[in-house]
Design a protein around this motif. Structure first.
Motif, PDB file in Angstrom:
ATOM      1  N   ARG A 520       0.837  -1.198   0.000  1.00 32.96           N
ATOM      2  CA  ARG A 520       0.000   0.000   0.000  1.00 32.96           C
ATOM      3  C   ARG A 520       0.875   1.252   0.000  1.00 32.96           C
ATOM      4  NH1 ARG A 520      -5.130   1.024  -1.187  1.00 32.96           N
ATOM      5  NH2 ARG A 520      -5.611  -0.982  -0.183  1.00 32.96           N
ATOM      6  N   VAL A 521       0.590   2.186  -0.917  1.00 31.47           N
ATOM      7  CA  VAL A 521       1.244   3.491  -0.961  1.00 31.47           C
ATOM      8  C   VAL A 521       0.160   4.555  -0.868  1.00 31.47           C
ATOM      9  CG1 VAL A 521       2.658   5.084  -2.307  1.00 31.47           C
ATOM     10  CG2 VAL A 521       3.156   2.642  -2.358  1.00 31.47           C
ATOM     11  N   VAL A 522       0.401   5.561  -0.050  1.00 38.79           N
ATOM     12  CA  VAL A 522      -0.524   6.684   0.072  1.00 38.79           C
ATOM     13  C   VAL A 522       0.029   7.871  -0.700  1.00 38.79           C
ATOM     14  CG1 VAL A 522      -1.602   8.339   1.646  1.00 38.79           C
ATOM     15  CG2 VAL A 522      -1.425   5.931   2.295  1.00 38.79           C
ATOM     16  N   GLY A 543       1.549  -1.990 -10.033  1.00 42.85           N
ATOM     17  CA  GLY A 543       1.147  -3.060  -9.140  1.00 42.85           C
ATOM     18  C   GLY A 543       0.979  -2.688  -7.688  1.00 42.85           C
ATOM     19  N   TRP A 544       1.185  -1.433  -7.325  1.00 45.92           N
ATOM     20  CA  TRP A 544       0.976  -1.008  -5.943  1.00 45.92           C
ATOM     21  C   TRP A 544      -0.515  -0.821  -5.674  1.00 45.92           C
ATOM     22  CZ3 TRP A 544       4.846  -1.014  -2.467  1.00 45.92           C
ATOM     23  CH2 TRP A 544       6.157  -0.967  -2.945  1.00 45.92           C
ATOM     24  N   ARG A 545      -0.930  -1.083  -4.442  1.00 43.38           N
ATOM     25  CA  ARG A 545      -2.273  -0.713  -3.994  1.00 43.38           C
ATOM     26  C   ARG A 545      -2.191   0.723  -3.500  1.00 43.38           C
ATOM     27  NH1 ARG A 545      -1.970  -6.031  -1.918  1.00 43.38           N
ATOM     28  NH2 ARG A 545      -1.544  -5.280   0.200  1.00 43.38           N
ATOM     29  N   ALA A 589       6.590   4.022  10.236  1.00 43.92           N
ATOM     30  CA  ALA A 589       7.180   3.007   9.368  1.00 43.92           C
ATOM     31  C   ALA A 589       6.158   2.233   8.560  1.00 43.92           C
ATOM     32  CB  ALA A 589       8.019   2.042  10.203  1.00 43.92           C
ATOM     33  N   ASP A 590       4.913   2.121   9.036  1.00 43.71           N
ATOM     34  CA  ASP A 590       3.916   1.347   8.282  1.00 43.71           C
ATOM     35  C   ASP A 590       2.521   1.952   8.316  1.00 43.71           C
ATOM     36  OD1 ASP A 590       3.186   0.847  10.870  1.00 43.71           O
ATOM     37  OD2 ASP A 590       3.361  -1.338  10.740  1.00 43.71           O
ATOM     38  N   SER A 591       2.392   3.229   8.630  1.00 49.01           N
ATOM     39  CA  SER A 591       1.086   3.902   8.635  1.00 49.01           C
ATOM     40  C   SER A 591       1.247   5.342   8.164  1.00 49.01           C
ATOM     41  CB  SER A 591       0.462   3.903  10.037  1.00 49.01           C
ATOM     42  OG  SER A 591       0.218   2.590  10.487  1.00 49.01           O
ATOM     43  N   VAL A 592       0.198   5.845   7.511  1.00 42.71           N
ATOM     44  CA  VAL A 592       0.130   7.256   7.129  1.00 42.71           C
ATOM     45  C   VAL A 592      -1.063   7.868   7.837  1.00 42.71           C
ATOM     46  CG1 VAL A 592      -0.290   8.878   5.238  1.00 42.71           C
ATOM     47  CG2 VAL A 592       1.284   6.957   4.914  1.00 42.71           C
ATOM     48  N   ALA A 609       3.654   1.144   2.662  1.00 39.75           N
ATOM     49  CA  ALA A 609       5.076   1.037   2.342  1.00 39.75           C
ATOM     50  C   ALA A 609       5.719   2.389   2.124  1.00 39.75           C
ATOM     51  CB  ALA A 609       5.257   0.183   1.091  1.00 39.75           C
ATOM     52  N   ALA A 610       4.923   3.392   1.788  1.00 42.35           N
ATOM     53  CA  ALA A 610       5.503   4.701   1.496  1.00 42.35           C
ATOM     54  C   ALA A 610       4.411   5.763   1.472  1.00 42.35           C
ATOM     55  CB  ALA A 610       6.241   4.681   0.161  1.00 42.35           C
ATOM     56  N   LEU A 611       4.850   7.005   1.648  1.00 40.96           N
ATOM     57  CA  LEU A 611       4.013   8.186   1.481  1.00 40.96           C
ATOM     58  C   LEU A 611       4.589   8.996   0.331  1.00 40.96           C
ATOM     59  CD1 LEU A 611       1.945  10.409   2.342  1.00 40.96           C
ATOM     60  CD2 LEU A 611       3.681  11.193   3.990  1.00 40.96           C
ATOM     61  N   VAL A 612       3.740   9.321  -0.636  1.00 44.06           N
ATOM     62  CA  VAL A 612       4.154  10.161  -1.763  1.00 44.06           C
ATOM     63  C   VAL A 612       3.449  11.501  -1.650  1.00 44.06           C
ATOM     64  CG1 VAL A 612       4.136  10.436  -4.269  1.00 44.06           C
ATOM     65  CG2 VAL A 612       4.612   8.199  -3.264  1.00 44.06           C
ATOM     66  N   LEU A 613       4.210  12.566  -1.694  1.00 40.70           N
ATOM     67  CA  LEU A 613       3.677  13.912  -1.507  1.00 40.70           C
ATOM     68  C   LEU A 613       3.439  14.597  -2.844  1.00 40.70           C
ATOM     69  CD1 LEU A 613       6.024  15.104   1.385  1.00 40.70           C
ATOM     70  CD2 LEU A 613       3.675  14.233   1.573  1.00 40.70           C
ATOM     71  N   ALA A 614       2.216  15.077  -3.031  1.00 39.05           N
ATOM     72  CA  ALA A 614       1.873  15.965  -4.145  1.00 39.05           C
ATOM     73  C   ALA A 614       1.271  17.205  -3.494  1.00 39.05           C
ATOM     74  CB  ALA A 614       0.893  15.299  -5.097  1.00 39.05           C
ATOM     75  N   GLN A 615       2.142  18.003  -2.901  1.00 43.25           N
ATOM     76  CA  GLN A 615       1.733  19.099  -2.026  1.00 43.25           C
ATOM     77  C   GLN A 615       1.974  20.476  -2.641  1.00 43.25           C
ATOM     78  OE1 GLN A 615       0.325  18.707   1.428  1.00 43.25           O
ATOM     79  NE2 GLN A 615      -0.182  16.930   0.149  1.00 43.25           N
ATOM     80  N   GLY A 616       1.945  20.526  -3.954  1.00 43.76           N
ATOM     81  CA  GLY A 616       2.174  21.803  -4.601  1.00 43.76           C
ATOM     82  C   GLY A 616       3.652  22.127  -4.681  1.00 43.76           C
TER      83      GLY A 616
END
Length: 661
Positions: A520-522, A543-545, A589-592, A609-616
């Protein structure tokens, strides 16, 4: 016009009824939001003049309402009163002065009501009381007397166009508008003479065309625009449209057919009105070929024909007799003349972004183009004003804004040097083209860079400019276009979570795959545009959720509807989970950890698994702040270094500054 040998068909004449076009390039009817009190004014005349001067064969002017109830927007043209004739005549005279022909679309929206002049909901009319899904309109079924009155209104409006000196008229039966509503057995439930069977459902359009023909006489062309399949479950089918066209042609009522797809009535159907870049080039051409099999009159087709090469192929295959290239002409009004002269490398190709053309229309603003903001602003920027004396101009930054400023300044006669810190021109466009389905966006770089190079701009790559360097160069003017970087807000981070930006993904960085199998990626999306949604689709495609958390009401909220619909459909197919109305707060480490923007309540996504930022973005404005107020040279700034926005604002500001230095 000299004709390049590569386009023997595109630049051959085309006869439509009594009218001969000089070539087969058509600018179709499209709302410009340039009507002035319901008639063509200075802005619309200048806009259409640019296309006629640029070599188009036929200008079809945007829809004109035939009845007071056809005012489906606050800025529609209206042809329901004799007082409109002089304004329409002025437009026709202007187009004719440049050798092009001009037709007028005759229109009634029926139940497809977008807005009203004062914000209240008027009564929408339709064959039957069948609701519209997209605009949530429940219409009134038209009494027989009103149906007959409406037939007469089409004829009266056609007569006005004849008096205004137009060469032809086009009855709009496309995209689920009133004539199409009569043709469709799912929207026409009538049992009187205007319904019941195929002949009854065709009666309205047949009588309209008969009345129009009688009103204009033998000197004007009469055609119909129709969707050969509305691409919607309850829409008019291709078979039904073809049957209607065959009957109308057999009755001798048509001089030509203009073929499109889709309907205004549904979200999915409306995406075909101005198809985004994910649709294949010329994807509607097979529909035109089906029409040619059932009618004996010329057929023109619209649908992502952005280059003269593509248009020539459609004609060579025999799919159509004429090619609608409306957005190509919005992006480059001189495209026909350039192509005919063999100057193909100079053509500014449309990239199908939909941002400033149909995007402006949907927002109620005059249309333009993110690559060519002169469109819609012809009276201000349509002609380059030469500089009083050549000056030395330095542009810092090779993104879209810097390229436009450099090109325009050089075209006006200045000596321009552009410095780019990277090894490639393009700025954020280089990232946008990496988003799934948006590769065509990269064409903007080639177009803008080509303009700058042809104008004589000296381009220096791999060079960072500072204040000391500018002092040594001693230019007369400096244009700062240093762009922006991804914004990384302060977050509550515990146990070293993986945190990336959307830029990282678009540049090719992979999310590390945890040994415990978390998938899972947020993606935390602040702006609700293509960046967060594009990152989510990119990850899901690998393939990521994906959980896409957006601060707005829905993903892609700030995108033009047709582009947004396409990206949302892709996200749905890929299984992206969208959580609206949340902001990012932190991660471990495993939650957003997200936070609801209305209640401040926590929204936790576990197993990540990761946090991806699209924060402007944050402005890269160090150089600008350092040299602002300089007495050694003028200082101008364009684009994201002023305030992070979009390509459209950067290029427009580049035009303004390039015109002013």
């Amino acid at each position: 016009m000299t004709t390049d040998a590569r386009f023997p068909r595109l630049f051959s004449p085309l006869r439509i009824g009594p009218v001969e076009l000089r070539n087969r390039v058509v600018s179709s009817g499209h709302d410009t939001v340039m009507a002035q009190d319901g008639v063509p004014g200075d802005q619309l005349v200048a806009y259409q003049e640019a296309r006629a001067r640029g070599g188009v064969g036929l200008v079809v002017v945007q829809v004109a309402g035939v009845h007071a109830s056809a005012q489906y927007t606050s800025h529609v043209l209206m042809a329901d009163d004799d007082a409109c004739v002089p304004a329409f005549a002025r437009l026709a005279e202007t187009v004719h002065a440049h050798g092009a022909k001009v037709f007028q679309q005759l229109f009634h929206d029926g139940r497809e009501l977008m807005e009203s002049p004062d914000g209240t909901l008027p009564v929408a009319l339709a064959p039957s009381a069948v609701p519209n899904e997209r605009f949530h309109v429940m219409p009134r079924a038209m009494p027989v007397g009103l149906v007959r009155e409406m037939v007469g209104c089409y004829a009266a409006s056609a007569r006005r166009m004849r008096e205004a000196g137009y060469d032809g008229v086009e009855v709009v039966a496309s995209h689920g508008y009133l004539p199409a509503q009569f043709l469709n057995p799912r929207t026409n439930l009538r049992t009187d003479e205007y319904g019941g069977d195929e002949a009854g459902r065709l009666r309205f359009l047949r009588e309209v065309l008969e009345g129009v023909r009688a009103a204009v006489g033998p000197g004007l062309a009469v055609g119909v625009r129709i969707s050969v399949g509305e691409e919607s479950g309850e829409g008019l089918t291709a078979a039904e449209a073809l049957d209607a066209l065959g009957r109308l042609d057999s009755a001798g009522l048509l001089d030509y057919v203009s073929v499109v797809a889709g309907t205004s009535a549904t979200l999915a159907g409306s995406d075909h009105i101005v198809p985004p870049m994910t649709r294949a080039v010329g994807y509607t051409a097979p529909l035109a070929a089906q029409v040619k099999a059932v009618v004996g009159v010329p057929v023109v087709v619209a649908g992502r024909l952005n280059s003269p090469q593509d248009a020539e192929q459609v004609l060579a295959r025999g799919d159509a007799d004429g090619t609608v290239m409306t957005r190509a002409l919005i992006c480059d009004p001189e495209m026909p003349a350039k192509a005919a002269a063999g100057r193909l490398e100079e053509i500014r190709a449309c990239i199908g972004c939909n941002q400033a053309c149909i995007g402006h229309f949907h927002a109620g603003y005059p249309i333009s183009c993110i690559q060519y903001p002169e469109t819609g602003r012809e009276r201000t920027y349509g002609i380059r004003v030469p500089a009083r004396e050549p000056r030395d101009v330095v542009v810092v930054g090779g993104g879209p804004g810097g390229l436009k400023a450099a090109a325009v300044a050089a075209e006006r006669g200045h000596r321009v040097t552009l410095f780019e810190a990277g090894r490639r021109l393009g700025g954020q466009v280089l990232l946008a083209q990496e988003v799934p389905g948006r590769a065509e966006f990269g064409g903007a770089v080639g177009n803008l860079a080509g303009e700058a190079q042809r104008a004589g701009v000296k381009i220096v790559l791999g060079t960072t400019v500072d204040a000391a360097m500018l002092a040594d160069l001693a230019p007369h003017a400096v244009v700062v276009a240093t762009g922006a970087r991804p914004r990384v807000p302060a977050l509550d981070l515990v146990d070293s979570p993986v945190v990336l930006t959307a830029w990282d993904l678009f540049r090719g960085t992979d999310v590390p795959r945890p040994a415990d199998g978390r998938r899972r990626v947020v993606v935390a999306d602040w702006r609700c545009d293509w960046v967060g949604l594009g990152a989510a689709n990119l990850l899901a495609g690998k393939g990521w959720r994906v959980t896409l958390g957006v601060t707005g009401y829905h993903a892609g909220q700030r995108l033009q509807q047709y582009v947004r619909d396409d990206m949302l459909a892709q996200a749905h197919r890929l299984g992206v989970d969208v959580v609206p109305l949340v902001r990012v707060y932190g991660a471990d480490a495993d939650s957003v950890y997200l936070q609801h923007v209305l209640t401040d309540e926590p929204v936790v996504v576990d197993g990540t698994a990761a946090l991806v930022l699209a924060q402007g973005h944050d402005a890269v404005d160090g150089l600008l702040r350092e040299i602002e107020g300089s007495e050694a040279f003028e200082v101008h700034a364009v684009g994201d270094c002023l305030a992070p926005r979009t390509v459209e604002e950067a290029v427009l500001e580049g035009l303004r500054v390039g015109s002013a230095v």
